[in-house]
Write a protein that holds these residues in place. Structure first.
Motif, PDB file in Angstrom:
ATOM      1  N   UNK A 170       0.846  -1.192   0.000  1.00  0.00           N
ATOM      2  CA  UNK A 170       0.000   0.000   0.000  1.00  0.00           C
ATOM      3  C   UNK A 170       0.880   1.241   0.000  1.00  0.00           C
ATOM      4  N   UNK A 171       0.532   2.246  -0.826  1.00  0.00           N
ATOM      5  CA  UNK A 171       1.216   3.534  -0.707  1.00  0.00           C
ATOM      6  C   UNK A 171       0.585   4.313   0.440  1.00  0.00           C
ATOM      7  N   UNK A 172       1.401   5.012   1.205  1.00  0.00           N
ATOM      8  CA  UNK A 172       0.865   5.702   2.376  1.00  0.00           C
ATOM      9  C   UNK A 172       1.746   6.886   2.741  1.00  0.00           C
ATOM     10  N   UNK A 173       1.150   7.821   3.482  1.00  0.00           N
ATOM     11  CA  UNK A 173       1.844   9.026   3.928  1.00  0.00           C
ATOM     12  C   UNK A 173       1.788   9.141   5.445  1.00  0.00           C
ATOM     13  N   UNK A 174       2.822   9.750   6.041  1.00  0.00           N
ATOM     14  CA  UNK A 174       2.731  10.077   7.472  1.00  0.00           C
ATOM     15  C   UNK A 174       1.565  11.041   7.704  1.00  0.00           C
TER      16      UNK A 174
ATOM     17  N   UNK B 220       0.373   7.077  18.956  1.00  0.00           N
ATOM     18  CA  UNK B 220       1.620   7.746  18.599  1.00  0.00           C
ATOM     19  C   UNK B 220       1.640   8.009  17.098  1.00  0.00           C
ATOM     20  N   UNK B 221       1.651   9.267  16.731  1.00  0.00           N
ATOM     21  CA  UNK B 221       1.504   9.651  15.319  1.00  0.00           C
ATOM     22  C   UNK B 221       2.607   9.079  14.438  1.00  0.00           C
ATOM     23  N   UNK B 222       3.816   8.975  14.970  1.00  0.00           N
ATOM     24  CA  UNK B 222       4.946   8.486  14.165  1.00  0.00           C
ATOM     25  C   UNK B 222       4.749   7.054  13.697  1.00  0.00           C
ATOM     26  N   UNK B 223       3.850   6.310  14.360  1.00  0.00           N
ATOM     27  CA  UNK B 223       3.605   4.915  13.993  1.00  0.00           C
ATOM     28  C   UNK B 223       2.439   4.755  13.018  1.00  0.00           C
ATOM     29  N   UNK B 224       1.785   5.856  12.678  1.00  0.00           N
ATOM     30  CA  UNK B 224       0.574   5.789  11.854  1.00  0.00           C
ATOM     31  C   UNK B 224       0.849   6.274  10.430  1.00  0.00           C
ATOM     32  N   UNK B 225       0.101   5.735   9.482  1.00  0.00           N
ATOM     33  CA  UNK B 225       0.186   6.153   8.084  1.00  0.00           C
ATOM     34  C   UNK B 225      -1.226   6.274   7.513  1.00  0.00           C
ATOM     35  N   UNK B 226      -1.421   7.244   6.630  1.00  0.00           N
ATOM     36  CA  UNK B 226      -2.684   7.391   5.900  1.00  0.00           C
ATOM     37  C   UNK B 226      -2.535   6.666   4.567  1.00  0.00           C
ATOM     38  N   UNK B 227      -3.361   5.678   4.352  1.00  0.00           N
ATOM     39  CA  UNK B 227      -3.207   4.779   3.203  1.00  0.00           C
ATOM     40  C   UNK B 227      -3.924   5.326   1.980  1.00  0.00           C
ATOM     41  N   UNK B 228      -3.275   5.161   0.824  1.00  0.00           N
ATOM     42  CA  UNK B 228      -3.823   5.601  -0.451  1.00  0.00           C
ATOM     43  C   UNK B 228      -3.996   4.390  -1.379  1.00  0.00           C
ATOM     44  N   UNK B 229      -4.244   4.652  -2.641  1.00  0.00           N
ATOM     45  CA  UNK B 229      -4.237   3.621  -3.668  1.00  0.00           C
ATOM     46  C   UNK B 229      -3.446   4.153  -4.865  1.00  0.00           C
TER      47      UNK B 229
ATOM     48  N   UNK C 290     -15.682  -4.948   2.855  1.00  0.00           N
ATOM     49  CA  UNK C 290     -14.398  -4.299   3.118  1.00  0.00           C
ATOM     50  C   UNK C 290     -14.186  -3.136   2.159  1.00  0.00           C
ATOM     51  N   UNK C 291     -13.656  -2.036   2.693  1.00  0.00           N
ATOM     52  CA  UNK C 291     -13.324  -0.890   1.841  1.00  0.00           C
ATOM     53  C   UNK C 291     -11.837  -0.877   1.511  1.00  0.00           C
ATOM     54  N   UNK C 292     -11.089  -1.833   2.040  1.00  0.00           N
ATOM     55  CA  UNK C 292      -9.636  -1.829   1.908  1.00  0.00           C
ATOM     56  C   UNK C 292      -9.170  -3.267   1.685  1.00  0.00           C
ATOM     57  N   UNK C 293      -8.711  -3.577   0.467  1.00  0.00           N
ATOM     58  CA  UNK C 293      -8.303  -4.948   0.160  1.00  0.00           C
ATOM     59  C   UNK C 293      -7.105  -5.383   0.998  1.00  0.00           C
ATOM     60  N   UNK C 294      -6.212  -4.448   1.308  1.00  0.00           N
ATOM     61  CA  UNK C 294      -5.053  -4.796   2.126  1.00  0.00           C
ATOM     62  C   UNK C 294      -5.496  -5.271   3.510  1.00  0.00           C
TER      63      UNK C 294
ATOM     64  N   UNK D 226       1.720  -7.281   4.781  1.00  0.00           N
ATOM     65  CA  UNK D 226       1.414  -6.107   3.961  1.00  0.00           C
ATOM     66  C   UNK D 226       2.522  -5.091   4.220  1.00  0.00           C
ATOM     67  N   UNK D 227       3.088  -4.518   3.152  1.00  0.00           N
ATOM     68  CA  UNK D 227       4.142  -3.519   3.331  1.00  0.00           C
ATOM     69  C   UNK D 227       3.691  -2.175   2.771  1.00  0.00           C
ATOM     70  N   UNK D 228       4.340  -1.118   3.260  1.00  0.00           N
ATOM     71  CA  UNK D 228       4.014   0.247   2.861  1.00  0.00           C
ATOM     72  C   UNK D 228       5.152   0.820   2.023  1.00  0.00           C
ATOM     73  N   UNK D 229       4.808   1.489   0.922  1.00  0.00           N
ATOM     74  CA  UNK D 229       5.770   2.279   0.154  1.00  0.00           C
ATOM     75  C   UNK D 229       5.315   3.736   0.224  1.00  0.00           C
ATOM     76  N   UNK D 230       6.228   4.685  -0.053  1.00  0.00           N
ATOM     77  CA  UNK D 230       5.823   6.097   0.056  1.00  0.00           C
ATOM     78  C   UNK D 230       4.681   6.446  -0.893  1.00  0.00           C
ATOM     79  N   UNK D 231       3.663   7.109  -0.361  1.00  0.00           N
ATOM     80  CA  UNK D 231       2.581   7.620  -1.181  1.00  0.00           C
ATOM     81  C   UNK D 231       2.931   9.003  -1.709  1.00  0.00           C
ATOM     82  N   UNK D 232       1.919   9.720  -2.179  1.00  0.00           N
ATOM     83  CA  UNK D 232       2.157  11.048  -2.749  1.00  0.00           C
ATOM     84  C   UNK D 232       1.003  11.960  -2.366  1.00  0.00           C
TER      85      UNK D 232
END
Length: 248
Positions: free
Chosen positions: A140-144, A168-177, A200-204, A214-220
């Motif tokens: 999943x692409x995601x942002x801090x 703790x905000x540093x441990x959270x990410x907002x997920x995109x597609x 489900x609204x989120x396949x991940x 499930x791994x996270x890559x940088x979103x935009x």
């Protein structure tokens, strides 16, 4: 003698069967105009912009497949990519499953992308595809998060809600597609995870429930979801800036 590994082939599934009630009455959200072109067309072009994506499957409203197919035919789309329109179901989860069911056998990995994220850059799409091809079952692409998040005890609308925790905000990410998947893993998730209520609204999240990683890559920042009228204003501004800088 061991079998040769199958060549990687990636398809994108775009569920576009929802009504988009938060944007107000009128056309389904995916068909709302952005810069004079329906958001869905922008989303299809965003997937097709990746050279790794050989097929884009658009999942239309159950009774709207001919209309959506006419819409795709009426707009210039990259010729190296194939396009398919299939009727969807009553929920996003069901629509995604119908999109997966329509994929040719040769497809090995699947992107699932929100039609309401019309401006995701090709670099983000490519990063997701590459991570799946490198062996991740789900990406999943995601942002801090920019804002502090509070967990609350829900109350009736308008009533003050007691705070119960501050994650703790540093441990959270907002997920995109687009979210990317090994095809077999995504199919197993849809076979295994039961649909409850609106599904489900989120396949991940479905893959997580299988116990698969499930791994996270940088979103935009431009991959935001157009949900409210203010998002549409921001999307128009991003598109206008792109047209100035890219000359299209």
């Amino acid at each position: 003698m061991s079998e040769e590994p199958r060549p990687h082939r990636t398809a994108a599934v775009i569920p576009a069967a929802g009504r988009g009630v938060r944007l107000g009455p009128g056309a389904p959200k995916a068909l709302r105009a952005l810069g004079g072109t329906p958001m869905l067309i922008h989303a299809v072009r965003a997937m097709a912009a990746s050279r790794a994506v050989s097929l884009v499957v658009v999942v239309a409203p159950p009774d709207g497949a001919p209309e959506v197919k006419n819409l795709l035919d009426a707009h210039a789309l990259p010729e190296r990519t194939d396009y398919l329109v299939v009727p969807g179901g009553e929920t996003r989860q069901e629509s995604v499953r119908l999109g997966i069911d329509a994929l040719p056998d040769a497809i090995t990995s699947v992107l699932v992308h929100d039609a309401a994220r019309p401006l995701v850059p090709v670099e983000t799409v490519d990063a997701v595809v590459e991570a799946v091809r490198d062996g991740a079952p789900a990406v999943v692409p995601a942002l801090p998060l920019a804002d502090t998040v509070k967990q609350v005890e829900p109350r009736a609308k308008g009533e003050p809600e007691p705070v119960v925790a501050t994650p703790e905000r540093a441990l959270l990410r907002a997920v995109q597609t687009p979210q990317g998947f090994d095809r077999a893993t995504l199919e197993r998730a849809h076979r295994t995870v039961a649909q409850v209520g609106e599904g489900a609204t989120d396949c991940a999240g479905m893959v997580e429930r299988l116990g698969a990683p499930v791994v996270v890559v940088p979103g935009h920042e431009e991959a935001f979801k157009v949900t409210r009228p203010l998002d549409l204003v921001l999307a128009e501004a991003v598109l206008a800036r792109r047209r100035l800088t890219d000359g299209f």
